[in-house]
Design a protein around this motif. Sequence first.
Motif, PDB file in Angstrom:
ATOM      1  N   LEU A   1       0.861  -1.173   0.000  1.00  0.00           N
ATOM      2  CA  LEU A   1       0.000   0.000   0.000  1.00  0.00           C
ATOM      3  C   LEU A   1       0.905   1.232   0.000  1.00  0.00           C
ATOM      4  CD1 LEU A   1      -3.086   0.451   2.336  1.00  0.00           C
ATOM      5  CD2 LEU A   1      -1.585   2.350   1.744  1.00  0.00           C
TER       6      LEU A   1
ATOM      7  N   THR B   1       1.007   5.586  -0.570  1.00  0.00           N
ATOM      8  CA  THR B   1       0.246   6.821  -0.710  1.00  0.00           C
ATOM      9  C   THR B   1       1.009   7.817  -1.588  1.00  0.00           C
ATOM     10  OG1 THR B   1       1.183   7.936   1.242  1.00  0.00           O
ATOM     11  CG2 THR B   1      -0.699   6.461   1.591  1.00  0.00           C
TER      12      THR B   1
ATOM     13  N   ILE C   1      -1.624  -1.269  -3.957  1.00  0.00           N
ATOM     14  CA  ILE C   1      -2.740  -0.354  -3.750  1.00  0.00           C
ATOM     15  C   ILE C   1      -2.213   1.075  -3.745  1.00  0.00           C
ATOM     16  CG2 ILE C   1      -4.578   0.340  -2.161  1.00  0.00           C
ATOM     17  CD1 ILE C   1      -4.417  -2.598  -1.058  1.00  0.00           C
TER      18      ILE C   1
ATOM     19  N   GLY D   1      -2.857   4.835  -2.929  1.00  0.00           N
ATOM     20  CA  GLY D   1      -3.700   5.767  -2.206  1.00  0.00           C
ATOM     21  C   GLY D   1      -3.584   7.141  -2.845  1.00  0.00           C
TER      22      GLY D   1
ATOM     23  N   ILE E   1      -9.112   9.960  -7.889  1.00  0.00           N
ATOM     24  CA  ILE E   1      -9.299   8.621  -8.446  1.00  0.00           C
ATOM     25  C   ILE E   1      -8.927   8.600  -9.926  1.00  0.00           C
ATOM     26  CG2 ILE E   1     -11.015   6.854  -9.027  1.00  0.00           C
ATOM     27  CD1 ILE E   1     -10.234   6.786  -6.135  1.00  0.00           C
TER      28      ILE E   1
ATOM     29  N   GLU F   1      -4.483  -1.450  -7.736  1.00  0.00           N
ATOM     30  CA  GLU F   1      -5.795  -0.934  -7.363  1.00  0.00           C
ATOM     31  C   GLU F   1      -5.648   0.527  -6.944  1.00  0.00           C
ATOM     32  OE1 GLU F   1      -7.593  -3.292  -4.294  1.00  0.00           O
ATOM     33  OE2 GLU F   1      -6.741  -5.157  -5.098  1.00  0.00           O
TER      34      GLU F   1
ATOM     35  N   TRP G   1      -7.280   3.420  -4.422  1.00  0.00           N
ATOM     36  CA  TRP G   1      -8.160   3.746  -3.306  1.00  0.00           C
ATOM     37  C   TRP G   1      -8.114   5.248  -3.064  1.00  0.00           C
ATOM     38  CZ3 TRP G   1      -7.273  -0.132   1.328  1.00  0.00           C
ATOM     39  CH2 TRP G   1      -7.545  -1.438   0.909  1.00  0.00           C
ATOM     40  N   GLU G   2      -9.237   5.832  -2.747  1.00  0.00           N
ATOM     41  CA  GLU G   2      -9.281   7.268  -2.482  1.00  0.00           C
ATOM     42  C   GLU G   2      -8.680   7.594  -1.118  1.00  0.00           C
ATOM     43  OE1 GLU G   2     -12.435  11.009  -2.616  1.00  0.00           O
ATOM     44  OE2 GLU G   2     -13.175   8.946  -2.675  1.00  0.00           O
TER      45      GLU G   2
ATOM     46  N   PHE H   1     -10.052   5.467   4.776  1.00  0.00           N
ATOM     47  CA  PHE H   1      -9.024   4.698   4.068  1.00  0.00           C
ATOM     48  C   PHE H   1      -8.504   3.559   4.955  1.00  0.00           C
ATOM     49  CE2 PHE H   1      -4.525   4.059   2.928  1.00  0.00           C
ATOM     50  CZ  PHE H   1      -4.609   3.856   1.559  1.00  0.00           C
TER      51      PHE H   1
ATOM     52  N   ARG I   1     -11.012   0.797   5.414  1.00  0.00           N
ATOM     53  CA  ARG I   1     -11.009  -0.098   4.254  1.00  0.00           C
ATOM     54  C   ARG I   1      -9.840  -1.069   4.335  1.00  0.00           C
ATOM     55  NH1 ARG I   1     -11.350   1.779  -2.155  1.00  0.00           N
ATOM     56  NH2 ARG I   1     -11.419  -0.340  -3.016  1.00  0.00           N
TER      57      ARG I   1
ATOM     58  N   GLU J   1      -8.821  -5.844   4.949  1.00  0.00           N
ATOM     59  CA  GLU J   1      -7.916  -6.697   4.189  1.00  0.00           C
ATOM     60  C   GLU J   1      -7.342  -7.804   5.081  1.00  0.00           C
ATOM     61  OE1 GLU J   1      -7.151  -6.359   0.801  1.00  0.00           O
ATOM     62  OE2 GLU J   1      -8.882  -5.025   0.956  1.00  0.00           O
TER      63      GLU J   1
END
Length: 355
Positions: free
Chosen positions: A34, A36, A59, A61, A65, A86, A88-89, A101, A104, A108
């Motif tokens: 993940l 950002t 992912i 961040g 979007i 993916e 994610w907002e 965030f 969400r 996982e």
Amino acid sequence: MLNLPPGFITTFLRSQLFTKLPYPDTSFSGQTILITGANTGLGLEAARHFVRLNATRVILGCRSISKGESALTEIESSCARKGVVEVWELDMSSYKSVKAFCARANGEGRIDVVVLNAGIAVPKYEEVEGMESTIAINVVATFLLVVLLVPVLRRGAEKFGILPRLVVVASDAHEQAAFKEQNSPPGEILNTLAQNKPDLQPDRYNVSKLLEILLVRELGPLISPTPPSASTDSPKPIILNTLTPGLCHSSLMRHAIFPLNIIARLGKALVARTTEVGSRTLVAAAAAEWETNGCYMADCAVREPSAWVRSEKGLETQKRVWEELREILEGIEEGCTGCVGERRELGDPRNGRMC
């Protein structure tokens, strides 16, 4: 405007011009990453490396979007791997968005690596969540992410027997911080930083990166006081580290005003790393081992931060800043700092790692 400590220029030029950063080759097969601030710059290039290195899921961040989807398409095309990335907002200027965030992420089953790369540098006062935006985003929102994601990472560590990494992207700009707010009355450092003080605004970015390093040094040993090899009842360890990518081609300084915009443009033209090369430092921290917990990295290896950070004054301020931030974070999400242990008696290694 520039507050350069002795030896900074020599060290900086040696790093920028004469240090070759290793091309990432660590496999991230089976891992969920993940990251950002990943739709552009260092975050985008680091995400591309993770995909290239066989991560199962990456992912991104992103506040936008649509920009995240564009980054997804670009990464998939360049790496010839689909179904991995993916979007994610995540709006770092909104604590509500940060909490959503993390909620969400809490759904996982497994997250192996979190790279907190999103941040801002603005020349004028802007207010976010009732405080100066640089401190709100680079410090408060970033460490809200840290404390809310630690339980997610720890759960994965317990279930899958992994050693998760949590990486905070800082900067060698921390060495240039004048940080006049360090002498604020007890409990008032962050409150002072949050205010509209035009004469101190040019130092806000440098200070925010200094605070990131202080907080990682404080929290690394408190979140994970024992190494993976120790047979104890302590919670499963997580590596929390921080790094400087050096001076790189990116959009970070896009809001800079004269004369900093001229200095930044000239510096980038002469010595800046490419965005891809700079991103190698993020990937190195994401693959680093236990000895980096609570530590600062430069040029893909553990390095000492500024002399002030390592001083008695630095350690005292480190404790003060965490206690102040802890109160702010609890006001945003009650109980969120429960993952962070308490300091022990003097001399205990959990009282901050000096590396």
